[in-house]
Motif scaffolding. Structure first.
Motif, PDB file in Angstrom:
ATOM      1  N   PHE A  20       0.830  -1.203   0.000  1.00  0.00           N
ATOM      2  CA  PHE A  20       0.000   0.000   0.000  1.00  0.00           C
ATOM      3  C   PHE A  20       0.867   1.256   0.000  1.00  0.00           C
ATOM      4  O   PHE A  20       0.609   2.202  -0.744  1.00  0.00           O
ATOM      5  CB  PHE A  20      -0.935  -0.014   1.217  1.00  0.00           C
ATOM      6  N   LEU A  21       1.907   1.271   0.831  1.00  0.00           N
ATOM      7  CA  LEU A  21       2.764   2.449   0.908  1.00  0.00           C
ATOM      8  C   LEU A  21       3.706   2.581  -0.284  1.00  0.00           C
ATOM      9  O   LEU A  21       4.211   3.665  -0.559  1.00  0.00           O
ATOM     10  CB  LEU A  21       3.578   2.418   2.200  1.00  0.00           C
ATOM     11  N   SER A  22       3.939   1.498  -1.013  1.00  0.00           N
ATOM     12  CA  SER A  22       4.828   1.567  -2.166  1.00  0.00           C
ATOM     13  C   SER A  22       4.192   2.318  -3.334  1.00  0.00           C
ATOM     14  O   SER A  22       4.872   2.650  -4.298  1.00  0.00           O
ATOM     15  CB  SER A  22       5.231   0.164  -2.606  1.00  0.00           C
ATOM     16  N   ILE A  23       2.911   2.589  -3.245  1.00  0.00           N
ATOM     17  CA  ILE A  23       2.253   3.361  -4.295  1.00  0.00           C
ATOM     18  C   ILE A  23       2.817   4.772  -4.364  1.00  0.00           C
ATOM     19  O   ILE A  23       2.952   5.342  -5.450  1.00  0.00           O
ATOM     20  CB  ILE A  23       0.727   3.374  -4.050  1.00  0.00           C
ATOM     21  N   MET A  27       4.231   6.361  -7.706  1.00  0.00           N
ATOM     22  CA  MET A  27       3.636   7.503  -8.395  1.00  0.00           C
ATOM     23  C   MET A  27       4.673   8.579  -8.694  1.00  0.00           C
ATOM     24  O   MET A  27       4.663   9.166  -9.778  1.00  0.00           O
ATOM     25  CB  MET A  27       2.484   8.072  -7.567  1.00  0.00           C
ATOM     26  N   ILE A  28       5.570   8.826  -7.742  1.00  0.00           N
ATOM     27  CA  ILE A  28       6.603   9.847  -7.959  1.00  0.00           C
ATOM     28  C   ILE A  28       7.514   9.440  -9.114  1.00  0.00           C
ATOM     29  O   ILE A  28       7.797  10.237 -10.013  1.00  0.00           O
ATOM     30  CB  ILE A  28       7.399  10.072  -6.662  1.00  0.00           C
ATOM     31  N   ALA A  29       7.973   8.188  -9.099  1.00  0.00           N
ATOM     32  CA  ALA A  29       8.817   7.709 -10.195  1.00  0.00           C
ATOM     33  C   ALA A  29       8.023   7.660 -11.500  1.00  0.00           C
ATOM     34  O   ALA A  29       8.580   7.894 -12.583  1.00  0.00           O
ATOM     35  CB  ALA A  29       9.384   6.340  -9.857  1.00  0.00           C
ATOM     36  N   GLY A  30       6.732   7.387 -11.420  1.00  0.00           N
ATOM     37  CA  GLY A  30       5.893   7.367 -12.611  1.00  0.00           C
ATOM     38  C   GLY A  30       5.763   8.737 -13.246  1.00  0.00           C
ATOM     39  O   GLY A  30       5.795   8.860 -14.473  1.00  0.00           O
ATOM     40  N   LEU A  37       9.423   9.923 -20.932  1.00  0.00           N
ATOM     41  CA  LEU A  37       9.092   8.994 -22.007  1.00  0.00           C
ATOM     42  C   LEU A  37       7.651   9.063 -22.495  1.00  0.00           C
ATOM     43  O   LEU A  37       7.285   8.336 -23.411  1.00  0.00           O
ATOM     44  CB  LEU A  37       9.382   7.551 -21.546  1.00  0.00           C
ATOM     45  N   GLY A  38       6.817   9.844 -21.867  1.00  0.00           N
ATOM     46  CA  GLY A  38       5.424   9.902 -22.287  1.00  0.00           C
ATOM     47  C   GLY A  38       4.560   8.967 -21.462  1.00  0.00           C
ATOM     48  O   GLY A  38       4.893   8.601 -20.335  1.00  0.00           O
ATOM     49  N   GLY A  39       3.437   8.537 -22.049  1.00  0.00           N
ATOM     50  CA  GLY A  39       2.444   7.745 -21.322  1.00  0.00           C
ATOM     51  C   GLY A  39       2.959   6.400 -20.838  1.00  0.00           C
ATOM     52  O   GLY A  39       2.664   5.977 -19.721  1.00  0.00           O
ATOM     53  N   ILE A  40       3.726   5.689 -21.638  1.00  0.00           N
ATOM     54  CA  ILE A  40       4.244   4.386 -21.217  1.00  0.00           C
ATOM     55  C   ILE A  40       5.308   4.551 -20.137  1.00  0.00           C
ATOM     56  O   ILE A  40       5.511   3.666 -19.310  1.00  0.00           O
ATOM     57  CB  ILE A  40       4.793   3.601 -22.439  1.00  0.00           C
ATOM     58  N   GLY A  41       5.959   5.702 -20.125  1.00  0.00           N
ATOM     59  CA  GLY A  41       6.984   5.972 -19.118  1.00  0.00           C
ATOM     60  C   GLY A  41       6.423   6.039 -17.711  1.00  0.00           C
ATOM     61  O   GLY A  41       7.127   5.739 -16.743  1.00  0.00           O
ATOM     62  N   TYR A  42       5.137   6.426 -17.613  1.00  0.00           N
ATOM     63  CA  TYR A  42       4.524   6.464 -16.288  1.00  0.00           C
ATOM     64  C   TYR A  42       4.488   5.078 -15.676  1.00  0.00           C
ATOM     65  O   TYR A  42       4.848   4.881 -14.519  1.00  0.00           O
ATOM     66  CB  TYR A  42       3.100   7.034 -16.358  1.00  0.00           C
ATOM     67  N   TRP A  43       4.054   4.089 -16.447  1.00  0.00           N
ATOM     68  CA  TRP A  43       3.923   2.742 -15.911  1.00  0.00           C
ATOM     69  C   TRP A  43       5.282   2.097 -15.664  1.00  0.00           C
ATOM     70  O   TRP A  43       5.452   1.347 -14.704  1.00  0.00           O
ATOM     71  CB  TRP A  43       3.063   1.884 -16.825  1.00  0.00           C
ATOM     72  N   ILE A  44       6.244   2.407 -16.505  1.00  0.00           N
ATOM     73  CA  ILE A  44       7.603   1.904 -16.270  1.00  0.00           C
ATOM     74  C   ILE A  44       8.152   2.484 -14.971  1.00  0.00           C
ATOM     75  O   ILE A  44       8.689   1.770 -14.124  1.00  0.00           O
ATOM     76  CB  ILE A  44       8.516   2.237 -17.465  1.00  0.00           C
ATOM     77  N   GLY A  45       8.002   3.786 -14.793  1.00  0.00           N
ATOM     78  CA  GLY A  45       8.462   4.435 -13.569  1.00  0.00           C
ATOM     79  C   GLY A  45       7.694   3.962 -12.350  1.00  0.00           C
ATOM     80  O   GLY A  45       8.256   3.813 -11.264  1.00  0.00           O
ATOM     81  N   VAL A  47       6.316   0.980 -11.809  1.00  0.00           N
ATOM     82  CA  VAL A  47       6.793  -0.354 -11.426  1.00  0.00           C
ATOM     83  C   VAL A  47       8.191  -0.260 -10.823  1.00  0.00           C
ATOM     84  O   VAL A  47       8.482  -0.915  -9.811  1.00  0.00           O
ATOM     85  CB  VAL A  47       6.768  -1.296 -12.652  1.00  0.00           C
ATOM     86  N   ILE A  48       9.058   0.555 -11.398  1.00  0.00           N
ATOM     87  CA  ILE A  48      10.412   0.713 -10.853  1.00  0.00           C
ATOM     88  C   ILE A  48      10.357   1.321  -9.452  1.00  0.00           C
ATOM     89  O   ILE A  48      11.084   0.895  -8.551  1.00  0.00           O
ATOM     90  CB  ILE A  48      11.278   1.553 -11.810  1.00  0.00           C
ATOM     91  N   GLY A  49       9.496   2.305  -9.230  1.00  0.00           N
ATOM     92  CA  GLY A  49       9.359   2.909  -7.906  1.00  0.00           C
ATOM     93  C   GLY A  49       8.877   1.913  -6.863  1.00  0.00           C
ATOM     94  O   GLY A  49       9.369   1.888  -5.732  1.00  0.00           O
ATOM     95  N   ILE A  50       7.921   1.072  -7.229  1.00  0.00           N
ATOM     96  CA  ILE A  50       7.435   0.043  -6.303  1.00  0.00           C
ATOM     97  C   ILE A  50       8.539  -0.958  -5.979  1.00  0.00           C
ATOM     98  O   ILE A  50       8.744  -1.326  -4.821  1.00  0.00           O
ATOM     99  CB  ILE A  50       6.191  -0.657  -6.886  1.00  0.00           C
ATOM    100  N   LEU A  51       9.270  -1.406  -7.000  1.00  0.00           N
ATOM    101  CA  LEU A  51      10.340  -2.377  -6.778  1.00  0.00           C
ATOM    102  C   LEU A  51      11.456  -1.809  -5.899  1.00  0.00           C
ATOM    103  O   LEU A  51      11.974  -2.509  -5.020  1.00  0.00           O
ATOM    104  CB  LEU A  51      10.899  -2.855  -8.116  1.00  0.00           C
ATOM    105  N   ILE A  52      11.821  -0.560  -6.123  1.00  0.00           N
ATOM    106  CA  ILE A  52      12.863   0.058  -5.298  1.00  0.00           C
ATOM    107  C   ILE A  52      12.409   0.129  -3.849  1.00  0.00           C
ATOM    108  O   ILE A  52      13.175  -0.161  -2.926  1.00  0.00           O
ATOM    109  CB  ILE A  52      13.228   1.449  -5.850  1.00  0.00           C
ATOM    110  N   PHE A  53      11.164   0.500  -3.614  1.00  0.00           N
ATOM    111  CA  PHE A  53      10.642   0.576  -2.248  1.00  0.00           C
ATOM    112  C   PHE A  53      10.648  -0.791  -1.578  1.00  0.00           C
ATOM    113  O   PHE A  53      11.056  -0.932  -0.432  1.00  0.00           O
ATOM    114  CB  PHE A  53       9.226   1.156  -2.267  1.00  0.00           C
TER     115      PHE A  53
END
Length: 100
Positions: A20-23, A27-30, A37-45, A47-53
């Protein structure tokens, strides 16, 4: 038996709380990914933000209590140099010495 069930319930609760807190970092990395990168960059960021957390929270989530204790950062280290010791003595004499 009860202790094992309680252990896993606590672990599931902590994993849920961490997800829950990894959102928030997701979102910040997204948003950063979206600006780069545009729209697809949000989802890449995201997922990367969640994994880093989750990687950062791994000691809490995996309950890594079984390994031996390591040296804590607040424990005194005795590998100080002679120069810093002498500077400390000089500063101590300068500030706490008698005014002649």
């Amino acid at each position: 038996m009860i202790a094992n069930i309680l252990y896993y319930l606590i672990k599931i609760f902590l994993w849920g709380l961490a997800l829950f807190l990894s959102i928030i970092p997701g979102m910040i990395a997204g948003y950063i990914g979206e600006t780069l990168l545009g729209g697809i960059g949000y989802w890449i960021g995201f997922v990367i933000g969640i994994l880093i957390f989750l990687v950062y929270m791994k000691p809490l989530l995996a309950f890594d209590d079984d390994k031996p204790l390591e040296k804590e950062y607040y424990q005194q280290s005795y590998d100080t140099s002679l120069f810093s010791f002498l500077v400390g003595i000089w500063l101590g004499r300068k500030f706490f010495g008698k005014d002649d």
